[in-house]
Design a protein around this motif. Structure first.
Motif, PDB file in Angstrom:
ATOM      1  N   ASP A 218       0.806  -1.224   0.000  1.00  0.00           N
ATOM      2  CA  ASP A 218       0.000   0.000   0.000  1.00  0.00           C
ATOM      3  C   ASP A 218       0.843   1.279   0.000  1.00  0.00           C
ATOM      4  O   ASP A 218       0.303   2.379   0.092  1.00  0.00           O
ATOM      5  N   VAL A 219       2.152   1.159  -0.109  1.00  0.00           N
ATOM      6  CA  VAL A 219       3.023   2.341  -0.062  1.00  0.00           C
ATOM      7  C   VAL A 219       2.975   3.084  -1.386  1.00  0.00           C
ATOM      8  O   VAL A 219       3.171   2.495  -2.456  1.00  0.00           O
ATOM      9  N   ARG A 220       2.717   4.373  -1.311  1.00  0.00           N
ATOM     10  CA  ARG A 220       2.704   5.199  -2.517  1.00  0.00           C
ATOM     11  C   ARG A 220       4.123   5.580  -2.928  1.00  0.00           C
ATOM     12  O   ARG A 220       5.048   5.499  -2.129  1.00  0.00           O
ATOM     13  N   ILE A 221       4.279   6.016  -4.165  1.00  0.00           N
ATOM     14  CA  ILE A 221       5.604   6.307  -4.711  1.00  0.00           C
ATOM     15  C   ILE A 221       6.304   7.390  -3.891  1.00  0.00           C
ATOM     16  O   ILE A 221       7.495   7.281  -3.578  1.00  0.00           O
ATOM     17  N   GLU A 222       5.560   8.444  -3.515  1.00  0.00           N
ATOM     18  CA  GLU A 222       6.166   9.533  -2.757  1.00  0.00           C
ATOM     19  C   GLU A 222       6.638   9.041  -1.384  1.00  0.00           C
ATOM     20  O   GLU A 222       7.719   9.400  -0.911  1.00  0.00           O
ATOM     21  N   GLU A 223       5.804   8.203  -0.757  1.00  0.00           N
ATOM     22  CA  GLU A 223       6.163   7.665   0.548  1.00  0.00           C
ATOM     23  C   GLU A 223       7.383   6.750   0.437  1.00  0.00           C
ATOM     24  O   GLU A 223       8.273   6.781   1.286  1.00  0.00           O
ATOM     25  N   GLU A 224       7.408   5.933  -0.605  1.00  0.00           N
ATOM     26  CA  GLU A 224       8.535   5.027  -0.798  1.00  0.00           C
ATOM     27  C   GLU A 224       9.839   5.805  -0.961  1.00  0.00           C
ATOM     28  O   GLU A 224      10.883   5.437  -0.406  1.00  0.00           O
ATOM     29  N   LYS A 225       9.789   6.907  -1.687  1.00  0.00           N
ATOM     30  CA  LYS A 225      10.982   7.726  -1.892  1.00  0.00           C
ATOM     31  C   LYS A 225      11.498   8.269  -0.569  1.00  0.00           C
ATOM     32  O   LYS A 225      12.706   8.241  -0.287  1.00  0.00           O
TER      33      LYS A 225
END
Length: 334
Positions: A218-225
């Motif tokens: 469920d991790v979004r791209i911005e959060e993953e970065k």
């Protein structure tokens, strides 16, 4: 260090401020809103590593509210990170002003600023003693002793502030890291190693948590970065602390434990050349000649040092000794 901000306000700030300026003296309500924006933008800039902008926004906010503790802390940490002598001196004043509140960020800041002051005194003493700096003191050696006494006094006080931070936040890895560094500077190896072990325990737990979290579906791209950036920072802290602990263990004649710290550092960064050379030395001393040869070859393959560099000469010496030891072991076998 500071609470994440609501970023949309960053987009509204310029228009809002222009409106206030064009209407003359802002009202109390406008001042409150301006203060909120300055605080949030200062914190956001600090989190992004733009300490010049963070300091500028904090300064503007403090013109509206000179007693605002949050802005004082942002300004103090920004000055501290900027690192100039005058900046560190001003940061110390701000930290001392806010430390009475018991805010752990101010307590930690006091430890950090005093650690740096001690380093500055110690560096000055070393330069005078080596002749790299001229002193106007009648007795240069006495001046060296005075500077070292000041360094020790700063470090002793820094220890107290780091302990106060831990009393507020037992798992504050920055404070435990500070204890590790300062005890090392004071030559208190056992205390430094105990602090390093505690710092490793805390940071390892954080690293494991975020490493698992970044792989969640469920991790979004911005959060993953952001999480990967945090993992990178935690990894660097872990490696640096393992290398410090390794050195402390060597000095305390705890060679097997020192070897374990090098193993851990290389597991995190298999390309770290100096860790291979240090592990090769320990393996050589333990008569693990095959392991020493393997490690020193790994160092030589990764090192960018010139052939004439002392570390390279030492590496080739280790390799020769390891090869000779390996031949003796093989010759002694039935």
């Amino acid at each position: 260090m500071f609470t994440p901000m609501r970023y949309p306000l960053l987009l509204l700030a310029p228009l809002f401020l222009v409106g206030c300026q064009s209407d003359g003296e802002p009202t109390a309500e406008q001042k409150e809103k301006m203060l909120e924006i300055y605080t949030e933008t200062a914190q956001s800039y600090y989190q992004m590593g733009e300490v010049e902008r963070a300091a500028g926004q904090a300064e503007k906010g403090l013109l509206l509210d000179p007693d605002n503790q949050q802005l004082k802390l942002v300004l103090a940490w920004s000055l501290q990170r900027r690192g100039k002598t005058e900046d560190v001196a001003r940061a110390e004043g701000l930290f001392r002003e806010t430390a009475s509140s018991g805010d752990f960020r101010a307590l930690l800041g006091m430890g950090d600023v005093l650690e740096r002051k001690g380093l500055a005194y110690a560096e000055a003493a070393d330069k005078i003693e080596s002749g790299d700096r001229v002193t106007e003191a009648a007795d240069p050696q006495q001046r060296v002793q005075e500077l070292r006494a000041k360094a020790n006094a700063c470090w002793r006080e820094a220890l107290d502030w780091y302990r106060q931070t831990i009393a507020k936040q037992a798992d504050n890895s920055d404070a435990h890291g500070g204890l590790t560094r300062v005890h090392t500077l004071l030559g208190e190896r056992r205390e430094a190693l105990a602090a390093a072990d505690r710092a490793l325990e805390i940071v390892s737990a954080d690293y494991a948590f975020w490493e698992q979290r970044v792989r969640a579906p469920d991790v979004r791209i911005e959060e993953e970065k952001r999480m990967r950036s945090l993992l990178g920072r935690l990894q660097k802290i872990l490696i640096a602390t393992h290398m410090t602990a390794y050195q402390l263990c060597v000095e305390l004649d705890q060679k097997p434990t020192a070897l374990g710290h090098l193993d851990a550092a290389l597991a995190l960064d298999p390309e770290r050349a100096d860790a291979y050379s240090r592990r090769a030395q320990l393996r050589l001393e333990a008569a693990d000649y095959a392991g020493a040869t393997k490690d020193i070859d790994a160092f030589l393959a990764r090192s960018s040092l010139a052939f004439e560099h002392p570390d390279m000469k030492k590496a080739w010496q280790i390799r020769r000794e390891a090869e000779a030891g390996l031949k003796r072991q093989q010759a002694s076998k039935p």
